[in-house]
Design an enzyme around this catalytic site. Structure first.
Site, short mmCIF file in Angstrom:
data_model
loop_
_atom_site.label_atom_id
_atom_site.label_comp_id
_atom_site.label_asym_id
_atom_site.label_seq_id
_atom_site.Cartn_x
_atom_site.Cartn_y
_atom_site.Cartn_z
N HIS A 34 -31.46 -68.38 85.44
CA HIS A 34 -31.86 -67.22 86.24
C HIS A 34 -33.02 -66.54 85.51
O HIS A 34 -33.46 -67.04 84.46
CB HIS A 34 -30.68 -66.26 86.45
CG HIS A 34 -29.95 -65.93 85.18
ND1 HIS A 34 -30.50 -65.18 84.17
CD2 HIS A 34 -28.71 -66.29 84.73
CE1 HIS A 34 -29.65 -65.06 83.18
NE2 HIS A 34 -28.55 -65.73 83.49
N GLY A 36 -33.20 -64.13 83.60
CA GLY A 36 -32.92 -63.81 82.20
C GLY A 36 -33.33 -64.97 81.31
O GLY A 36 -34.05 -64.80 80.31
N HIS A 37 -32.87 -66.17 81.65
CA HIS A 37 -33.26 -67.36 80.87
C HIS A 37 -34.78 -67.54 80.89
O HIS A 37 -35.40 -67.84 79.87
CB HIS A 37 -32.65 -68.64 81.47
CG HIS A 37 -31.16 -68.70 81.44
ND1 HIS A 37 -30.40 -68.68 82.58
CD2 HIS A 37 -30.30 -68.81 80.40
CE1 HIS A 37 -29.12 -68.79 82.26
NE2 HIS A 37 -29.03 -68.87 80.95
N GLY A 147 -30.35 -64.35 74.73
CA GLY A 147 -30.26 -63.11 75.50
C GLY A 147 -29.25 -62.16 74.86
O GLY A 147 -28.18 -62.59 74.42
N SER A 185 -26.55 -63.14 85.26
CA SER A 185 -25.64 -64.10 84.63
C SER A 185 -25.47 -65.29 85.56
O SER A 185 -25.47 -65.12 86.79
CB SER A 185 -24.27 -63.41 84.41
OG SER A 185 -23.28 -64.38 84.21
#
Ligand code: PAF
Length: 284
Positions: A34, A36-37, A147, A185
């Protein structure tokens, strides 16, 4: 972008890069990427000459009653996202090459992994430290990006790197959130629309702790009570923990003098979510 499955091949490729004195940044993931990654890969691209992402759903970090089989596997779209960012290498090893039939060596996690996730998910951090050390051996990068949403995981990896003298810098990067505050997440995709609404309780509880601290309430017991009240309002289905801890040792605190971390793990429907926030007391 080179997609590499073979263990010798990734080591050889990274060795070439190192001989050129180019800096390497690695982003270990379990896929189902997502934003975030992707922000970690962007950071690796900005700060290093070569960015490497790894995608491996690590069986040893899942407990017998956890969601290994159900864990989302979205390789094609993961590769597409990484290609668009200009990631240089993606390492996608087969499970039976990472853990051969006679595999019996594991890394004992450091003390900071004892409580919270360590207590509730026995063996989880042993799986994490083992796979992360294996990845660091195969990809001897200069910097590894993780993260901050998995706050305790980062603390465990930092301690392992220090204790075992692994020559790599660990960068903990800000949690990427949905516009309303929900931490991104891979597990969010399991949430029904109704659960998605209730999942916001984690963010609201963390925000409440920060607001109460800013208003002068520095007692951890009372801040924790406030978080639990907020989680009950959401309502989440169960709370594994809602605690205020020391940012380095992750031991519970009684009073917040300067900084602390609020950590939460709670279940919404059948999905277990974790989140955290670094709390900063009002400067006097
Ligand atoms: O955070 C994760 O996705 C995993 O725990 C990690 C660090 C990639 C190890 O499997």
């Amino acid at each position: 972008m080179k997609v590499i499955h073979d263990l010798n091949e990734i080591y050889t490729q990274i060795d070439f890069v190192r001989r050129d004195a180019r800096r390497i940044g690695v982003v270990p993931t379990m896929g189902a990427l997502h934003n975030g990654h992707l922000s970690l890969v962007q950071r690796a691209k900005q700060e290093c000459d070569v960015a490497v992402a790894t995608i491996f759903v690590n069986p040893t970090q899942f407990g017998p009653n956890e969601d290994l089989a159900k864990y989302p596997r979205t390789l094609e779209s993961d590769l597409e996202g990484l290609r668009q960012l200009g990631c240089d290498f993606v390492f996608v090893p087969p499970s039976d090459r990472v853990y051969r039939a006679n595999h019996s060596t594991f890394v004992e996690p450091p003390l900071v992994g004892k409580r919270w996730e360590g207590e509730l998910r026995p063996g989880h951090f042993r799986g994490v430290t083992t796979i992360v050390l294996k990845l660091f051996q195969l990809i001897p990068a200069h910097v590894a990006y993780f993260g901050r949403k998995d706050y305790q995981q980062v603390a465990v990896i930092r301690a392992m790197v220090d204790d075992l003298n692994i020559p790599i810098r660990i960068e903990a990067c800000a949690t990427v959130r949905e516009p309303d505050g929900l931490a991104m997440s891979s597990r969010n995709r399991y949430l029904s629309t109704e659960d998605r609404g209730r999942a916001l309780g984690l963010w609201l509880a963390l925000t409440k702790a920060q607001n109460c601290l800013m208003a002068g309430d520095t007692t951890c017991e009372s801040l924790e009570r406030g978080m639990r009240d907020e989680l009950a309002k959401a309502p989440v289905d169960s709370i594994d923990y809602a605690a205020i801890v020391d940012p380095v040792t992750m031991e519970p605190m009684r009073q917040v003098d300067e900084t602390a971390v609020a950590i939460i793990a709670a279940r919404v429907g059948s999905t277990r979510l974790i989140d955290n926030m670094t709390l900063v007391a009002n400067e006097k």
